[in-house]
Scaffold this active site. Structure first.
Site, short mmCIF file in Angstrom:
data_model
loop_
_atom_site.label_atom_id
_atom_site.label_comp_id
_atom_site.label_asym_id
_atom_site.label_seq_id
_atom_site.Cartn_x
_atom_site.Cartn_y
_atom_site.Cartn_z
N GLU A 10 0.87 -1.14 0.00
CA GLU A 10 0.06 -0.03 -0.02
C GLU A 10 0.72 1.15 0.09
O GLU A 10 0.57 2.07 0.73
CB GLU A 10 -0.83 -0.27 1.24
CG GLU A 10 -1.76 -1.22 1.37
CD GLU A 10 -3.04 -1.14 2.58
OE1 GLU A 10 -2.64 -0.34 3.39
OE2 GLU A 10 -3.63 -2.26 2.56
N GLU A 36 -6.11 -10.86 -1.37
CA GLU A 36 -6.80 -10.76 -0.17
C GLU A 36 -8.25 -10.62 -0.45
O GLU A 36 -8.86 -9.95 0.12
CB GLU A 36 -6.51 -9.59 0.85
CG GLU A 36 -4.70 -9.01 0.78
CD GLU A 36 -4.40 -7.98 1.75
OE1 GLU A 36 -5.42 -7.47 2.33
OE2 GLU A 36 -3.31 -7.78 1.72
C1 GLA Z 1 -4.77 -4.87 4.21
C2 GLA Z 1 -3.58 -5.59 4.66
C3 GLA Z 1 -4.11 -6.84 5.19
C4 GLA Z 1 -5.16 -6.75 6.20
C5 GLA Z 1 -6.03 -6.19 5.78
C6 GLA Z 1 -7.44 -6.25 6.68
O1 GLA Z 1 -5.36 -4.97 3.03
O2 GLA Z 1 -2.75 -5.88 3.63
O3 GLA Z 1 -2.60 -7.38 5.81
O4 GLA Z 1 -4.56 -5.90 7.25
O5 GLA Z 1 -5.64 -4.92 5.41
O6 GLA Z 1 -7.36 -6.73 7.54
#
Ligand code: GLA
Length: 368
Positions: free
Chosen positions: A145, A252
């Site tokens: 990020e 994710e």
């Molecule tokens: C982000 C992070 C993850 C996790 C998610 C939500 O996307 O990359 O590691 O913390 O948020 O839990």
């Protein structure tokens, strides 16, 4: 591998996601070390998935909360679980502005450290961690990020950037590559598949490559909503990254059926809503359940068209263990995953299974 537990409906011959994915792509999930004490969940995970990410255990705050003191126990337990069940392990994450100790990039008064000190901290952290897990993880989300969603500079304003400058991302890749030249290195972020963030992502990848460093893949987090973004928009992102010579992973994945006030996909942890609707406390209505399944089906049908898509990792396995019960609205009852709170497969599970079965049988062994 077959299902063996009555917790999954007792069907000993039921096909699993990992079988259906075969050699076409890795199919993953995320667990915390505490989850390892839940036998129903661990059995489901070992049966259905062939790839694991640690939800939190490998983040800087969990590995080196105190400068110089590394705490690998929780992460090591997850790696041991993965390997005991013939699953690959993904490292997540070496550098992120959340869940990182303040000392990495700030002095005791909260001011940015001098560049050389911050670089030394970053290098020490990354190299100790990458060496500890060398040979045990397939690849690392080196930086998570880093990209901004606002007009202005491409990079988010973070403690690392304030202390080091814009090249902190390149430096993180350099340190990771030096520590283990064999491990795969990824850049991971949310919303990067969408047009407003796509060009920034490609520029960042270009900078890392221009420094002579490998970027083995891009991680699209995939925290999506029932109706947004359009699968065509996600596809345009996948295609753009594939055309840039990148392997693509969805890292994710979850699809949130609950309403959000700000109405956008993503996972900006600072976008917590103080209050919000909790419309599905008593369960997901059939109609929404089927919309969720249809959305997963459409998504997988698209992803499986691209041989560059090497992995899809869900952020959790059952509705009960999803982080979306607490974000963006704390304490609501959410239903984003493929299994319900009793570890029973939902229509969304059947949809993903069918997509994997049809494509992986038709597709060649592309190597994952
Ligand atoms: C982000 C992070 C993850 C996790 C998610 C939500 O996307 O990359 O590691 O913390 O948020 O839990």
């Amino acid at each position: 591998m077959m299902l063996v537990s009555p917790a999954f409906g007792g069907d000993v011959a039921a096909p699993t996601l990992r079988e259906a994915a075969g050699h076409r792509l890795l199919i993953g999930t995320a667990l915390s070390a505490a989850n390892l004490d839940d036998p129903a969940l661990t059995q489901l995970v070992a049966t259905q998935f062939d790839c694991l990410t640690a939800t939190n255990a490998m983040k800087p705050m969990h590995l080196q909360a105190v400068h110089g003191t590394f705490t690998f126990e929780a992460a090591d337990r997850l790696v041991a679980f993965a390997h005991a069940h013939d699953m690959q392990m993904i490292g997540h994450t070496l550098c992120w502005h959340q869940q990182s100790p303040a000392w990495l990039f700030k002095d005791e008064r909260g001011r940015p450290l001098p560049r050389e000190v911050a670089l030394a901290n970053l290098k020490e952290h990354i190299q100790a961690v990458v060496k500890h897990f060398a040979g045990k993880v397939k690849g690392w989300d080196v930086v998570n990020e880093a990209l901004s969603e606002s007009p202005g500079p491409d990079l988010r304003d973070t403690p690392a950037r304030r202390a080091i400058g814009d090249d902190y991302v390149v430096k993180a890749f350099e340190y990771a590559h030096e520590a283990d030249p064999n491990v795969e290195l990824y850049y991971n972020d949310f919303n990067i598949e969408q047009s407003f963030k796509r060009e920034r992502t490609l520029r960042l990848i270009q900078q890392i490559r221009a420094a002579g460093l490998p970027v083995n893949g891009i991680g699209i987090q995939g925290h999506w909503l029932l109706d947004s973004p359009d699968v065509s928009e996600i596809e345009a992102g996948v295609r753009a990254f594939a055309d840039a010579g990148l392997n693509v992973s969805i890292t994710e994945l979850d699809i949130d059926p609950c309403p959000r006030r700000h109405g956008t996909a993503g996972a900006d942890l600072d976008a917590q809503e103080q209050s919000g609707m909790d419309p599905y406390k008593q369960g997901l209505p059939d109609e929404v359940q089927h919309q969720l399944a249809a959305r997963y089906a459409e998504l997988f049908a698209m992803l499986l068209k691209y041989p560059q898509v090497k992995r899809v990792t869900f952020w959790g396995a059952t509705d009960g263990d999803s982080w979306l019960n607490n974000w963006p609205v704390r304490g609501r009852t959410n239903h984003p995953m493929l299994w319900d709170r009793q570890c029973q497969p939902k229509p969304a599970f059947d949809a993903v299974l069918r997509a994997l079965q049809s494509k992986s049988v038709a597709g060649a062994d592309l190597g994952k």
